[in-house]
Design an enzyme around this catalytic site. Structure first.
Site, PDB file in Angstrom:
ATOM      1  N   LEU A   1      59.866 -42.033 -19.458  1.00  0.00           N
ATOM      2  CA  LEU A   1      59.807 -40.494 -18.904  1.00  0.00           C
ATOM      3  C   LEU A   1      58.577 -39.810 -19.494  1.00  0.00           C
ATOM      4  O   LEU A   1      57.971 -39.194 -20.096  1.00  0.00           O
ATOM      5  CB  LEU A   1      60.744 -39.543 -19.517  1.00  0.00           C
ATOM      6  CG  LEU A   1      62.268 -40.383 -19.626  1.00  0.00           C
ATOM      7  CD1 LEU A   1      63.320 -39.627 -20.990  1.00  0.00           C
ATOM      8  CD2 LEU A   1      62.376 -40.973 -18.590  1.00  0.00           C
ATOM      9  N   ALA A   2      57.475 -39.085 -18.254  1.00  0.00           N
ATOM     10  CA  ALA A   2      56.577 -39.147 -17.930  1.00  0.00           C
ATOM     11  C   ALA A   2      56.496 -37.441 -17.015  1.00  0.00           C
ATOM     12  O   ALA A   2      55.151 -37.146 -16.598  1.00  0.00           O
ATOM     13  CB  ALA A   2      55.432 -39.957 -17.730  1.00  0.00           C
TER      14      ALA A   2
ATOM     15  N   GLY B   1      56.960 -34.738 -18.172  1.00  0.00           N
ATOM     16  CA  GLY B   1      57.311 -33.107 -18.875  1.00  0.00           C
ATOM     17  C   GLY B   1      55.812 -32.277 -18.241  1.00  0.00           C
ATOM     18  O   GLY B   1      55.029 -32.933 -18.288  1.00  0.00           O
TER      19      GLY B   1
ATOM     20  N   ARG C   1      52.595 -27.093 -25.011  1.00  0.00           N
ATOM     21  CA  ARG C   1      51.353 -27.343 -26.214  1.00  0.00           C
ATOM     22  C   ARG C   1      50.143 -27.705 -26.264  1.00  0.00           C
ATOM     23  O   ARG C   1      49.065 -27.979 -27.224  1.00  0.00           O
ATOM     24  CB  ARG C   1      52.432 -27.513 -27.376  1.00  0.00           C
ATOM     25  CG  ARG C   1      53.036 -26.899 -27.527  1.00  0.00           C
ATOM     26  CD  ARG C   1      54.797 -27.238 -29.032  1.00  0.00           C
ATOM     27  NE  ARG C   1      55.337 -28.198 -28.061  1.00  0.00           N
ATOM     28  CZ  ARG C   1      55.944 -28.821 -28.856  1.00  0.00           C
ATOM     29  NH1 ARG C   1      56.377 -28.921 -30.049  1.00  0.00           N
ATOM     30  NH2 ARG C   1      56.966 -30.013 -28.108  1.00  0.00           N
TER      31      ARG C   1
ATOM     32  N   ASP D   1      54.646 -40.370 -24.941  1.00  0.00           N
ATOM     33  CA  ASP D   1      53.908 -40.079 -25.513  1.00  0.00           C
ATOM     34  C   ASP D   1      53.954 -40.699 -26.924  1.00  0.00           C
ATOM     35  O   ASP D   1      54.114 -39.832 -27.439  1.00  0.00           O
ATOM     36  CB  ASP D   1      54.387 -38.300 -25.419  1.00  0.00           C
ATOM     37  CG  ASP D   1      55.489 -37.786 -26.187  1.00  0.00           C
ATOM     38  OD1 ASP D   1      56.489 -38.663 -26.729  1.00  0.00           O
ATOM     39  OD2 ASP D   1      55.512 -36.738 -26.458  1.00  0.00           O
TER      40      ASP D   1
ATOM     41  N   GLU E   1      68.838 -32.250 -31.239  1.00  0.00           N
ATOM     42  CA  GLU E   1      67.715 -31.483 -31.444  1.00  0.00           C
ATOM     43  C   GLU E   1      66.943 -30.568 -32.114  1.00  0.00           C
ATOM     44  O   GLU E   1      67.682 -29.731 -32.811  1.00  0.00           O
ATOM     45  CB  GLU E   1      67.308 -30.712 -29.576  1.00  0.00           C
ATOM     46  CG  GLU E   1      68.012 -31.792 -28.905  1.00  0.00           C
ATOM     47  CD  GLU E   1      66.401 -32.498 -27.839  1.00  0.00           C
ATOM     48  OE1 GLU E   1      65.648 -33.157 -29.116  1.00  0.00           O
ATOM     49  OE2 GLU E   1      66.755 -33.735 -27.880  1.00  0.00           O
TER      50      GLU E   1
ATOM     51  N   ASN F   1      52.455 -33.839 -28.380  1.00  0.00           N
ATOM     52  CA  ASN F   1      52.467 -32.709 -28.119  1.00  0.00           C
ATOM     53  C   ASN F   1      51.936 -31.944 -27.967  1.00  0.00           C
ATOM     54  O   ASN F   1      51.610 -30.620 -27.465  1.00  0.00           O
ATOM     55  CB  ASN F   1      54.139 -31.998 -28.655  1.00  0.00           C
ATOM     56  CG  ASN F   1      55.313 -32.716 -28.393  1.00  0.00           C
ATOM     57  OD1 ASN F   1      55.634 -33.050 -27.947  1.00  0.00           O
ATOM     58  ND2 ASN F   1      55.552 -33.581 -30.052  1.00  0.00           N
TER      59      ASN F   1
ATOM     60  N   ALA G   1      -4.866 -51.221 -17.960  1.00  0.00           N
ATOM     61  CA  ALA G   1      -4.509 -49.492 -18.824  1.00  0.00           C
ATOM     62  C   ALA G   1      -4.820 -48.547 -18.320  1.00  0.00           C
ATOM     63  O   ALA G   1      -5.549 -47.940 -17.446  1.00  0.00           O
ATOM     64  CB  ALA G   1      -5.058 -49.030 -20.598  1.00  0.00           C
TER      65      ALA G   1
END
Length: 485
Positions: free
Chosen positions: A34-35, A37, A41, A127, A179, A251, A446
């Site tokens: 699941l990526a 979101g 924050r 995450d 939650e 987060n 030189a």
């Protein structure tokens, strides 16, 4: 005394994160990651899961550890604006799109048409980069040994702030996950948290997932399936991690820094256990994909980044940065920067030198202080002791490059090549105006400005240089008097 508890896992061995190297022998478990979101924050324009941990996007770490554990295929649930994620992961993943971010349960629903037919499924958050492949193996094996529709990963050793609490009854059976934002004070006192990694029996999952309702925040929580299973009288199995860091979800930028610190420590421990000396570990930064050979020493304030490969018996540092480079055995890099370069064995660089992309140093080369090399090949046993710039050049073997010498490679429109043959002596402050070739066994005086080719066995002296044959003896000065070593 058995010190096995301090031994790191093989998480960072070269090639460990590849689908052809599974730890799991229990059959195919597709993994839904699941990526999608928003990661608000993080306060970033970049997707949260693309922020790097030790040089690699955390989502890529998740995909690779899933592959190491034998899970696959990998289905990544992404938002509608997913181009950066797809670019980072490439074509090795399948993708499901969650146009509206309506919670983890809603995200999993979007994946159903992409997930292949299977009996069991792993669901992971994108995450949690500190999760170990071995933990996923234990989770899947526990799931297969049970009859539970859900097997979940939990932790009692992770800071519970902001995380869902695992509620158990008087017989220690899991009855719900609440939650954080919906928990009452009594529930918040629970220290066992949900690590957001699950195994599901897919026949049960797809039957019950559509029955979940929306929460007060307008989201569908995947965690509500735990209460559904318990209400049906089904067992909810669990595995508790022994390292609380594995359950750390990222987060905020503060979480990101904590994960970076923990991952760096794992990586350093791994290489020290593999025979690398790191006298001051906390001052050394080693990226996820780097490799270091035995008996090498990494000194303080050194960064080894990207896919750098360092051979055996090397000394890197102090105060060095090596990025995406290959360094063979018995090399020494002191207080210098090496970027996308290749260094053969028994080479010394520094202090205070810079190898830029495309630099290739053959064996026994010596590069001293304040030298810069870019897009150039330096032949065996060549020496550049101090204050030189070699760009877009082909330098032969056993060449001495005097202090202040420069290949003038840019004419205002394009880069031009300088070719220096074998056994050439470049005097101090020589300007080589490319394109130009200096033949084998020649020398420059030189302060000379070389703006035309110098034949083999010749000298070039002056500004602009005049060509003199070594054989006539009709040149001025000895090459030993106009170069610094």
């Amino acid at each position: 005394m058995d010190d096995s508890s301090d031994r790191p896992n093989s998480d960072f061995a070269p090639g460990a994160f590849s689908p052809g190297n599974p730890l799991l022998g229990s059959g195919a478990f597709p993994a839904v990651i699941l990526a999608a979101g928003k990661g608000t924050r993080m306060k970033s324009r970049k997707s949260k899961v693309l922020h790097p941990v030790c040089g690699k996007p955390m989502l890529q770490i998740i995909v690779e550890l899933a592959a190491t554990a034998g899970l696959g295929p990998h289905i990544v649930v992404v938002s509608g604006k997913s181009e950066p994620v797809r670019e980072a992961l490439g074509s090795g993943c399948l993708y499901a799109v969650q146009e509206e971010q309506l919670g983890t349960g809603h995200a999993l629903i979007q994946s159903q048409d992409v997930v292949p037919d299977c009996d069991n499924l792993v669901v992971m958050a994108g995450d949690t980069p500190l999760l170990r492949p071995q933990t996923l193996v234990e989770l899947t094996q526990t799931h297969l040994a049970s009859e539970a529709p859900i097997t979940m990963l939990t932790s009692s050793l992770t800071d519970p702030d902001g995380l869902g609490r695992v509620v158990r009854d008087s017989d220690s059976r899991i009855t719900a996950v609440v939650e954080h934002r919906e928990a009452d004070p009594e529930t918040l006192s629970i220290n066992e948290i949900n690590a957001s990694v699950y195994c599901f029996r897919t026949s049960w999952l797809w039957d019950n997932l559509p029955r979940l309702g929306y929460s007060a925040t307008g989201e569908i929580f995947l965690t509500d399936l735990v209460e559904v299973a318990a209400t049906q009288g089904s067992e909810v199995a669990s595995v508790t991690v022994e390292d609380g860091a594995e359950a750390l979800g990222i987060n905020t930028r503060l979480d990101l820094s904590r994960a970076e610190s923990m991952m760096r420590d794992r990586i350093r421990r791994h290489w020290m256990m593999e025979g690398v000396t790191i006298p001051d570990p906390e001052s050394v930064y080693i990226d996820h994909d780097a490799h270091i050979g035995i008996d090498s020493v990494v000194l303080p304030n050194t960064h080894i980044r990207g896919g750098t490969i360092i051979g055996e018996d090397c000394e890197i540092g102090p105060n060095s940065v090596v990025v995406d480079s290959q360094i063979a055995d018995q090399c020494r890099i002191v207080s210098s920067v090496v970027e996308q370069a290749v260094i053969e064995s028994d080479v010394q660089v520094g202090p205070f030198s810079h190898l830029r992309p495309g630099a290739y140093l053959e064996s026994e080369v010596r590069i001293g202080n304040f030298s810069e090399i870019k897009n150039s090949r330096i032949g065996r046993a060549t020496k550049s002791g101090h204050f030189s710039y070699i760009g877009d050049a082909e330098v032969g073997a056993n060449v001495n490059i005097g202090a202040g010498s420069i290949t003038c490679n840019y004419d205002g429109e394009k880069k031009n090549r300088t070719v220096i043959g074998d056994d050439v002596f470049i005097g101090c402050d020589t300007m080589m105006v490319a394109p130009v070739t200096i033949g084998d066994r020649s020398y420059t005086g030189a302060g000379s400005v070389i703006n035309k080719d110098v034949p083999p066995d010749s000298g070039a002296i002056g500004a602009p240089a005049r060509i003199r044959s070594r054989k006539t003896g009709n040149d001025s000065g000895s090459p030993g008097r106009n170069a610094a070593r």
